[in-house]
Design an enzyme around this catalytic site. Structure first.
Site, PDB file in Angstrom:
ATOM      1  N   LEU A  65     100.207  63.807  45.527  1.00  0.00           N
ATOM      2  CA  LEU A  65     100.457  62.596  46.314  1.00  0.00           C
ATOM      3  C   LEU A  65      99.308  61.602  46.149  1.00  0.00           C
ATOM      4  CD1 LEU A  65     101.815  64.530  49.408  1.00  0.00           C
ATOM      5  CD2 LEU A  65     103.141  63.030  47.903  1.00  0.00           C
ATOM      6  N   PRO A  66      99.516  60.332  46.560  1.00  0.00           N
ATOM      7  CA  PRO A  66      98.498  59.313  46.281  1.00  0.00           C
ATOM      8  C   PRO A  66      97.142  59.554  46.946  1.00  0.00           C
ATOM      9  CG  PRO A  66     100.611  58.275  46.782  1.00  0.00           C
ATOM     10  CD  PRO A  66     100.775  59.735  47.064  1.00  0.00           C
ATOM     11  N   THR A  94      94.148  63.887  44.299  1.00  0.00           N
ATOM     12  CA  THR A  94      92.724  63.598  44.493  1.00  0.00           C
ATOM     13  C   THR A  94      92.570  62.953  45.860  1.00  0.00           C
ATOM     14  OG1 THR A  94      92.418  63.210  42.135  1.00  0.00           O
ATOM     15  CG2 THR A  94      90.720  62.345  43.613  1.00  0.00           C
ATOM     16  N   LYS A 169      85.620  67.220  41.934  1.00  0.00           N
ATOM     17  CA  LYS A 169      86.369  66.113  41.304  1.00  0.00           C
ATOM     18  C   LYS A 169      85.661  64.767  41.508  1.00  0.00           C
ATOM     19  CE  LYS A 169      89.884  63.526  39.940  1.00  0.00           C
ATOM     20  NZ  LYS A 169      90.310  63.404  38.576  1.00  0.00           N
ATOM     21  N   LYS A 244      89.317  54.059  43.170  1.00  0.00           N
ATOM     22  CA  LYS A 244      89.671  54.957  44.283  1.00  0.00           C
ATOM     23  C   LYS A 244      88.705  56.154  44.326  1.00  0.00           C
ATOM     24  CE  LYS A 244      92.884  58.619  45.382  1.00  0.00           C
ATOM     25  NZ  LYS A 244      93.980  59.466  44.934  1.00  0.00           N
TER      26      LYS A 244
END
Ligand code: NAD
Length: 297
Positions: A65-66, A94, A169, A244
């Site tokens: 998902l976003p 992420t 990450k 992001k």
């Protein structure tokens, strides 16, 4: 064969879900986008009418998902109330470390095994089944997590407990953002000094300036291996996505009291490039901003 529920089958999740289908698993997919859902249904997945329907008899639930708010909401309202507690829950999105830990705690309290398992590698790796997964989970769950991710994975590494996958990450991508800007600055300076880009590439890639952004992902078109720079910076890893991840890194640094001045500069620089209208271009396109050559894009 495993029964897999796949929630979020967009640019990344679509290819990932299809690789699960290719390995013979039964995939029940759900996405708010009818187009995204159709792509995986055409590839052999079952299009579920809701998340509740997709997860109801799943052995593995995968979310792609976003951002953190989507993951928190989908878990709290749909997955945790409807999936069997025997299901392994894997969030590959992420998101921020705190959201990952909140979801992990809620899942654990209900008796689920959960892992945050964000990925490195873009849509090409998602389609090819060659993503690198960084996993935060209980040690005893890792073998099961690794097996469930295998159809989508080139390598799967346990980073530590819940949240550690997301921490790995964002640290990795902060390093990548900084090193790409440094690589672009070096190319731009080399040009001003009259040094041919291919000569600079050959020398620096064999010297102490060597790094992945230079040797594997050269921002200068026609130099080094084929990259997004050779396609006018289309495809690849979008500036908006890098921004992001840099924001996530800065938020995490502020909360943890870590000093990340280069990360902060990288965020500001990518934010500028995004505001100039280049959020959809590959993140290596900042080379053209530094060269004063935005007309090339
Ligand atoms: P995307 O926007 O293409 O896909 C996300 C999908 O989630 C969309 O199809 C959207 O409709 C769906 N969605 C949103 N809310 C939903 C809900 N409540 N229920 C069901 N579906 C919902 O984005 P993407 O590029 O596939 O990225 C997904 C994640 O992977 C992000 O967290 C991103 O940061 C990460 N990621 C992306 C890349 C990349 O190169 N694109 C690389 C590594 C990691």
């Amino acid at each position: 064969m495993s029964r897999i529920a796949f929630i979020g089958v967009g640019n990344m999740g679509g290819g990932m879900a299809l690789n699960q289908v290719k390995k013979g698993n039964a995939v029940a997919a759900f996405d708010l986008s009818a187009d995204a859902l159709k792509r995986v249904a055409d590839g052999g997945a079952t299009a579920a009418k809701s998340i509740a329907e997709a997860v109801k008899d799943a052995e593995v639930v995968i979310t792609m998902l976003p951002a953190g708010q989507h993951v928190r909401q989908v878990y709290a309202e749909q997955i945790l109330p409807n999936a069997p507690t025997s299901a392994l829950l894997l969030d590959c999105s992420t998101i921020d470390v705190d959201s990952a830990r909140v979801v992990a705690k809620q899942a654990k309290e209900k008796g689920f095994a959960f892992a945050d398992a964000p990925v490195s590698g873009g849509t090409a790796a998602a389609d090819a089944g060659t993503l690198a997964f960084m996993v935060g989970c209980d040690e005893g769950d890792f073998a099961r997590v690794e097996a469930a991710l295998a159809p989508m994975s080139r390598i799967t590494i346990r980073a530590g407990d819940h949240g550690a996958g997301q921490a790995a990450k964002i640290c990795n991508n902060m390093l990548l953002g900084i090193s790409m800007i440094g690589t672009c600055e070096a190319f731009a300076l080399a040009e001003k000094l009259g040094l041919a880009p291919d000569r600079f590439f050959e020398i620096a890639s064999k010297s102490s300036g060597q790094c992945w952004s230079l040797t594997a992902y050269s921002p200068w078109p026609g130099v080094g291996p084929q990259t997004a720079s050779d396609r006018n910076y289309e495809g690849g890893f979008a500036t908006a996505m890098m921004l992001k991840d840099l924001k996530l890194a800065q938020d995490a640094a502020a909360r943890a009291g870590a000093s990340t001045p280069m990360g902060a500069n990288a965020e500001a620089f990518y934010a500028l490039f995004d505001r100039l209208g280049y959020g959809g271009k590959d993140f290596s396109a900042v080379l053209q901003l530094l060269r004063g050559n935005l007309d090339a894009l």
